[in-house]
Design an enzyme around this catalytic site. Sequence first.
Site, short mmCIF file in Angstrom:
data_model
loop_
_atom_site.label_atom_id
_atom_site.label_comp_id
_atom_site.label_asym_id
_atom_site.label_seq_id
_atom_site.Cartn_x
_atom_site.Cartn_y
_atom_site.Cartn_z
N GLY A 105 0.78 -1.42 0.03
CA GLY A 105 0.10 -0.11 0.04
C GLY A 105 0.72 1.45 0.30
O GLY A 105 2.00 1.15 -0.16
N LYS A 128 4.36 12.49 -3.05
CA LYS A 128 5.27 11.04 -2.13
C LYS A 128 6.47 11.64 -1.33
O LYS A 128 7.18 12.85 -1.64
CB LYS A 128 6.53 11.29 -3.61
N ASP A 140 7.90 6.46 7.71
CA ASP A 140 7.45 7.41 8.47
C ASP A 140 6.53 7.77 7.71
O ASP A 140 6.47 9.81 7.97
CB ASP A 140 8.93 8.42 9.17
N ARG A 191 4.36 13.30 -7.72
CA ARG A 191 4.82 12.67 -9.05
C ARG A 191 2.82 12.76 -10.42
O ARG A 191 2.18 12.49 -9.82
CB ARG A 191 4.87 11.25 -8.35
N ASP A 267 4.89 -4.92 -7.14
CA ASP A 267 4.44 -3.70 -6.86
C ASP A 267 5.21 -2.37 -7.42
O ASP A 267 4.48 -0.93 -7.84
CB ASP A 267 4.36 -3.28 -5.73
N ASN A 268 6.33 -2.68 -8.37
CA ASN A 268 6.56 -1.33 -9.16
C ASN A 268 6.39 -1.84 -10.25
O ASN A 268 6.97 -0.55 -11.38
CB ASN A 268 8.20 -1.06 -8.41
P1 AMP Z 1 9.32 1.14 -2.54
O1 AMP Z 1 10.36 0.28 -2.59
O2 AMP Z 1 9.34 2.41 -2.93
O3 AMP Z 1 8.20 0.04 -3.67
O4 AMP Z 1 8.47 1.13 -1.66
C1 AMP Z 1 8.21 -0.22 -1.41
C2 AMP Z 1 6.82 -0.04 0.00
O5 AMP Z 1 7.46 0.24 0.91
C3 AMP Z 1 5.56 0.86 -0.27
O6 AMP Z 1 4.58 0.18 0.03
C4 AMP Z 1 5.57 1.85 0.10
O7 AMP Z 1 4.58 2.48 0.34
C5 AMP Z 1 6.70 1.40 1.55
N1 AMP Z 1 8.07 2.72 1.75
C6 AMP Z 1 8.89 3.31 1.21
N2 AMP Z 1 9.39 4.12 2.30
C7 AMP Z 1 8.67 4.08 2.91
C8 AMP Z 1 8.81 5.05 3.64
N3 AMP Z 1 9.91 6.11 4.93
N4 AMP Z 1 7.85 5.65 5.10
C9 AMP Z 1 6.35 4.26 4.76
N5 AMP Z 1 5.70 4.06 3.94
C10 AMP Z 1 7.26 3.64 2.85
MG MG Z 2 7.01 0.79 -5.27
#
Ligand code: AMP
Ligand code: MG
Length: 502
Positions: A105, A128, A140, A191, A267-268
């Site tokens: 999420g 973002k 956070d 974004r 998810d990406n």
């Molecule tokens: P990503 O690696 O950017 O695809 O992120 C994977 C998951 O981690 C996603 O659900 C992001 O929303 C969550 N996420 C990444 N960084 C943070 C953060 N600083 N605080 C909360 N959730 C995060």
């Molecule tokens: Mg992601």
Amino acid sequence: MRKDSTPIAASDSLPNLASNAGWRLEHSYAALPAPFYSRVQPTPVRNPQRVVFNRSLAQTLGLDAEVLDRPESASLFAGNTLPPDALPIAQAYSGHQFGHFTRLGDGRAILLGEQITPDGRRFDIQLKGPGPTPYSRRGDGRAALGPMLREYVISEAMHALGIPTTRSLAVAATGEPVYRESALPGAVLTRVAASHIRVGTFEWAAAQENPQLLRTLADYTLARHYPELAGTQEPYLGLLRAMQDRQIALVTQWLMVGFIHGVMNTDNMALSGETIDYGPCAFMEAYDPATVFSSIDEHGRYAYGNQPAIAQWNLARLAEALLPLLHTEQESAIEKANAVLSEFPRGFQAQWLGGMRSKLGLPDEDDEDLELIRDLLEWMRANSADFTNTFRNLSRGHPNELSTTADPQFQAWHERWQRRLQRRSSSAEAARERMNRVNPTVIPRNHKVEEALAAATDDGDLRPFEFLLAVVQKPFEEPSAGQEYLEPAPQGSPRYRTFCGT
Ligand code: AMP
Ligand code: MG
């Protein structure tokens, strides 16, 4: 929930920014059933500061670039002020991360709505790094300035290269630190995306074990991204096939410019076919299919040359999620899905070969092309040749500009290529023109990106960032100044490493 909002901008400028800036937000995603998202508000920040703003993208979106280019707009791009028609939500999704299924999420992203452009297109406007959401769990919900500037410049470079991608409208600094290994300046990126529907969104819907929810998502996705499939006999199978075609096209385009996404978790991967999530991505310099930059990708799962196989793996996860919609009998559903997935290798091979032919200026097809291409790539790998510059130098047509002309093996290949071009009476000039349209001179070189980010975050000096941005926005031009942007990292530089989710 916003009572504690800090009154940053002068009060009389707020109505302008929020209401007169051309916002025309709709909320089709928020009309999906409740479990697809959570209502949430950005957490106001102490001291929003404008860092960068994308005027031309604002204009494309039908936004008033004059109004939004003012320093006060920082309060908007930091999430302190919202457009009047915003309906902020965080989206629910799951995903396979490095092969393992997880609930995710938007943990640090908030969708404000879908901007309808003057020509009737629909784009998600998402912040973002605007603070925690119900999906944040441990994080956070914040982002650091360096990684947000990195996403900004690389996504804009990808767009200029003609590759489908999410885009970046603005970066605002928050005036608050984020705590990673050390305290870093915080920032919010705006974004812009065709949508944020991911393979992981379908995995999430499938995990609800409510076929109606899954069908609702599939119908929504068809309407939003594949309207041509409306009314066809098997629209959900068509969705899988059309998504596969877009991913094949996308990954091929990545490979053609040496782009390594770095974190191709499900998810990406976006159903729109856009490149999304600029975490640990980077451009390859010396050609080697095993190239990996991401510090956490220990086994090279997302290496340059693995990207097609991973795209196919992710599509299989999408197919699994879609099974209940493909046929009432699971066995028949699997058979249908497999028939589509089995088309991947041939589809990819055709796209890749076509792309490589263009890079070599070949206007038509010859049975020997594959070997010609493979031999060049093998020579490049063995000699650690710079991917971008090798192709661009080939098209310059002056062998003396090829630093490698002394190599007899390369000379032999070059003669073969020249004979191949002449065999179809393709003029050298025409070939050069074709090649210069597809072989960039400029990519965001890793060391130049780092240099620009360091100046911005350590010294508050945005000039190197702005210069880099200007150069990568014209990737096919022969730049008259800034030759240093064309060179790979100096010999003996430490191996480049990138990081996720920072
Ligand atoms: P990503 O690696 O950017 O695809 O992120 C994977 C998951 O981690 C996603 O659900 C992001 O929303 C969550 N996420 C990444 N960084 C943070 C953060 N600083 N605080 C909360 N959730 C995060
Ligand atoms: Mg992601």
